[in-house]
Scaffold this motif. Structure first.
Motif, mmCIF file in Angstrom:
data_model
loop_
_atom_site.group_PDB
_atom_site.id
_atom_site.type_symbol
_atom_site.label_atom_id
_atom_site.label_comp_id
_atom_site.label_asym_id
_atom_site.label_seq_id
_atom_site.Cartn_x
_atom_site.Cartn_y
_atom_site.Cartn_z
ATOM 1 N N LEU A 1 0.818 -1.233 0.000
ATOM 2 C CA LEU A 1 0.000 0.000 0.000
ATOM 3 C C LEU A 1 0.841 1.268 0.000
ATOM 4 O O LEU A 1 0.309 2.361 -0.146
ATOM 5 C CB LEU A 1 -0.853 0.047 1.266
ATOM 6 C CG LEU A 1 -2.227 -0.607 1.257
ATOM 7 C CD1 LEU A 1 -2.989 -0.199 2.505
ATOM 8 C CD2 LEU A 1 -2.991 -0.200 0.017
ATOM 9 N N ASN A 2 2.159 1.117 0.208
ATOM 10 C CA ASN A 2 3.003 2.317 0.300
ATOM 11 C C ASN A 2 3.111 3.022 -1.050
ATOM 12 O O ASN A 2 3.441 2.406 -2.065
ATOM 13 C CB ASN A 2 4.400 1.951 0.816
ATOM 14 C CG ASN A 2 4.366 1.521 2.277
ATOM 15 O OD1 ASN A 2 3.376 1.744 2.960
ATOM 16 N ND2 ASN A 2 5.436 0.890 2.743
ATOM 17 N N GLY A 3 2.828 4.325 -1.037
ATOM 18 C CA GLY A 3 2.878 5.124 -2.263
ATOM 19 C C GLY A 3 4.181 5.899 -2.367
ATOM 20 O O GLY A 3 5.167 5.572 -1.684
ATOM 21 N N SER B 1 1.271 15.150 2.886
ATOM 22 C CA SER B 1 1.310 13.764 3.365
ATOM 23 C C SER B 1 -0.111 13.244 3.475
ATOM 24 O O SER B 1 -1.008 13.938 3.940
ATOM 25 C CB SER B 1 1.963 13.689 4.746
ATOM 26 O OG SER B 1 3.191 14.372 4.761
ATOM 27 N N LEU B 2 -0.271 11.995 3.050
ATOM 28 C CA LEU B 2 -1.575 11.344 3.178
ATOM 29 C C LEU B 2 -1.422 10.231 4.208
ATOM 30 O O LEU B 2 -0.597 9.333 4.042
ATOM 31 C CB LEU B 2 -2.006 10.762 1.823
ATOM 32 C CG LEU B 2 -3.389 10.114 1.803
ATOM 33 C CD1 LEU B 2 -4.494 11.174 1.911
ATOM 34 C CD2 LEU B 2 -3.595 9.297 0.523
ATOM 35 N N ALA C 1 4.258 13.731 -1.016
ATOM 36 C CA ALA C 1 4.570 14.280 -2.339
ATOM 37 C C ALA C 1 4.718 15.785 -2.250
ATOM 38 O O ALA C 1 4.294 16.414 -1.280
ATOM 39 C CB ALA C 1 3.444 13.919 -3.313
ATOM 40 N N SER C 2 5.322 16.350 -3.282
ATOM 41 C CA SER C 2 5.454 17.810 -3.307
ATOM 42 C C SER C 2 4.233 18.434 -3.975
ATOM 43 O O SER C 2 3.980 19.616 -3.855
ATOM 44 C CB SER C 2 6.727 18.200 -4.061
ATOM 45 O OG SER C 2 6.652 17.683 -5.377
ATOM 46 N N SER D 1 -3.316 12.425 -5.575
ATOM 47 C CA SER D 1 -4.546 12.123 -6.317
ATOM 48 C C SER D 1 -4.387 10.798 -7.077
ATOM 49 O O SER D 1 -5.292 9.952 -7.075
ATOM 50 C CB SER D 1 -4.826 13.282 -7.272
ATOM 51 O OG SER D 1 -5.987 13.044 -7.968
ATOM 52 N N ALA D 2 -3.216 10.613 -7.709
ATOM 53 C CA ALA D 2 -2.976 9.377 -8.468
ATOM 54 C C ALA D 2 -2.998 8.174 -7.515
ATOM 55 O O ALA D 2 -3.507 7.101 -7.859
ATOM 56 C CB ALA D 2 -1.621 9.464 -9.180
ATOM 57 N N TYR D 3 -2.449 8.354 -6.310
ATOM 58 C CA TYR D 3 -2.448 7.265 -5.318
ATOM 59 C C TYR D 3 -3.891 6.862 -4.989
ATOM 60 O O TYR D 3 -4.239 5.675 -4.975
ATOM 61 C CB TYR D 3 -1.722 7.734 -4.048
ATOM 62 C CG TYR D 3 -1.735 6.711 -2.930
ATOM 63 C CD1 TYR D 3 -0.739 5.753 -2.823
ATOM 64 C CD2 TYR D 3 -2.769 6.699 -1.986
ATOM 65 C CE1 TYR D 3 -0.764 4.800 -1.811
ATOM 66 C CE2 TYR D 3 -2.803 5.750 -0.971
ATOM 67 C CZ TYR D 3 -1.800 4.802 -0.892
ATOM 68 O OH TYR D 3 -1.836 3.852 0.113
#
Ligand SMILES: Cc1cc2nc3c(=O)[nH]c(=O)nc-3n(C[C@H](O)[C@H](O)[C@H](O)COP(=O)(O)OP(=O)(O)OC[C@H]3O[C@@H](n4cnc5c(N)ncnc54)[C@H](O)[C@@H]3O)c2cc1C
Length: 389
Positions: free
Chosen positions: A294-296, A360-361, A372-373, A379-381
């Motif tokens: 599950l790690n993005g 951070s999510l 992400a920056s 969103s893609a995750y």
């Protein structure tokens, strides 16, 4: 805290959420298949109920019927020594009520854990007896052992619970088969040396609970459930290994090795850094999922799979009644748009950034999903999580 107290608090919370636990209802027949399970329940008055469930969780303890029905091996071993556990009241005990103590004696180990004011848990090993279950000790036998191995002048009284047990270290390789899951002692049992059995089981349930809720609500794809077994099986392996190590060190018989252990133990247990590490391991706040599917993406600071400690002033992720992801970062137009796209998946309350210029999510169970920056990567995750695989 006694386990019965933890169970009472959890049940009270369930009741507040409108769910009641039906005691003494037995699943007498369980037939799992690739889309769910047929189960026959027998109520205390003998009434039978046929249930078709889309999902089944076998959290039915060390002798799990569900595990047997699935024919999943419970690989491991049973140690060749007897142990007893005594929850008792004590007077004259010289240690503070905040400290757990280990007494290493040449004949064996004695552990004393404070539970409540005046109440303690004593665990000790004895030579193995024949038979499949070790005898239950009397209060007098426990007192004699404390006199021999423990601190002088300690007087035991009012036993709450006395039992004999053997140490098993066993675990299943996979916590899932189709629509059926295993959690808690049904999936792993180990030495109570680290006192982690219940914690590990509850974390299994938390890990599975939010994923299953999102899938059942249609807010995430079924593939989300594929992460349950690898994440929790790795934790189960680590807990088993740590408990095995602790038990092996505690039960060393060789006199020279005993002296070395006692010396090293005295030195290490005097170091704050070491005792903090032990506390973090035992409380399982150091559990994390570095290899989770599950790690993005990762962008500086905490790595995905790491536990995000609750931020002061903000409720921790997953503390609400609905499982929601939580965003930490600037509230820019992209973030607003993401919140609108996934109102049932992300908490509308965006928290301040954990690190400058990083979005951070955090997962509903408080672990970092991705960082992400820019909001597009987050969103893609989420698109991947929600799109059918
Ligand atoms: C001596 C000892 C000391 C321990 N000390 C600690 C400690 O200090 N700290 C700690 O964290 N853990 C400790 N543990 C471990 C802890 O008790 C267990 O890890 C924990 O209770 C496991 O919870 P569980 O829900 O998975 O299983 P269980 O507590 O075994 O619960 C399983 C439930 O399923 C029910 N069930 C089984 N089959 C069926 C069926 N067919 N139909 C319906 N219901 C069914 C059972 O009746 C039971 O209520 C200790 C264990 C032992 C033996």
């Amino acid at each position: 805290m006694p386990q019965s107290e933890t169970e009472r608090l959890l049940e009270e919370r369930l009741i507040r959420q409108g769910i009641s636990v039906e005691r003494e209802v037995e699943a007498t027949r369980i037939v799992p298949d690739s889309t769910g399970a047929d189960v026959v329940l027998v109520r205390p008055d003998g009434r039978k109920e046929d249930v078709r469930a889309e999902w089944l969780i076998g959290c039915d303890g060390a002798h799990s019927t569900v595990r047997h029905v699935l024919a999943i091996p419970f690989a491991g071993e049973t140690l060749r020594s007897d142990w007893f556990l005594a929850d008792v009241h004590m007077s004259g005990y010289p240690r503070p009520d905040t400290d757990a103590s280990i007494y290493w004696h040449e004949e064996g180990v004695l552990l004393i854990f404070p539970i409540q004011a005046g109440r303690y848990r004593i665990i000790s090993d004895l030579p193995a007896t024949a038979g499949s279950t070790p005898p239950t000790p009397t209060l007098d036998q426990v007192q004699q052992l404390v006199n021999k191995r423990g601190p002088a002048g300690t007087k035991l009284n009012d036993p709450v619970w006395l039992s004999g047990f053997r140490i098993n270290g066993r675990k299943v390789a996979s916590y899932r088969q189709d629509h059926t899951f295993l959690a808690g002692d049904a999936a792993h049992i180990h030495s109570p040396a680290g006192g982690q059995g219940m914690n590990t089981g509850m974390q299994d349930a938390i890990n599975l609970g939010w994923k299953l809720a999102l899938v059942i609500r249609g807010d995430a794809d079924k593939a989300l459930l594929d992460s349950y077994s690898p994440e929790r099986s790795a934790v189960g392996d680590a807990v088993l290994k740590a408990a095995e190590r602790l038990t092996a060190v505690a039960t060393i018989c060789n006199p020279v090795a005993q002296r070395l252990r006692n010396l090293a133990g005295h030195l290490a247990l005097g170091l704050t850094h070491f005792t903090r590490g032990v506390a973090e391991t035992m409380s399982e706040v150091d559990v994390h999922y570095p290899n989770s599917p599950l790690n993005g993406p990762h962008h500086g600071g905490l790595v995905p799979g790491a536990r995000v400690a609750p931020v002061e002033g903000y409720p921790s992720a997953g503390s609400g009644p609905r499982p929601l992801f939580v965003l930490f970062g600037a509230r820019d137009p992209g973030v607003e748009q993401l919140l609108k796209m996934y109102p049932d998946l992300i908490d509308g309350n965006v928290r301040p950034a954990l690190q400058d210029d990083v979005i951070s999510l955090v997962r509903p169970d408080g672990y970092l999903a991705c960082s992400a920056s820019d909001i597009e990567a987050v969103s893609a995750y989420l698109d991947r999580l929600t799109s059918p695989s």
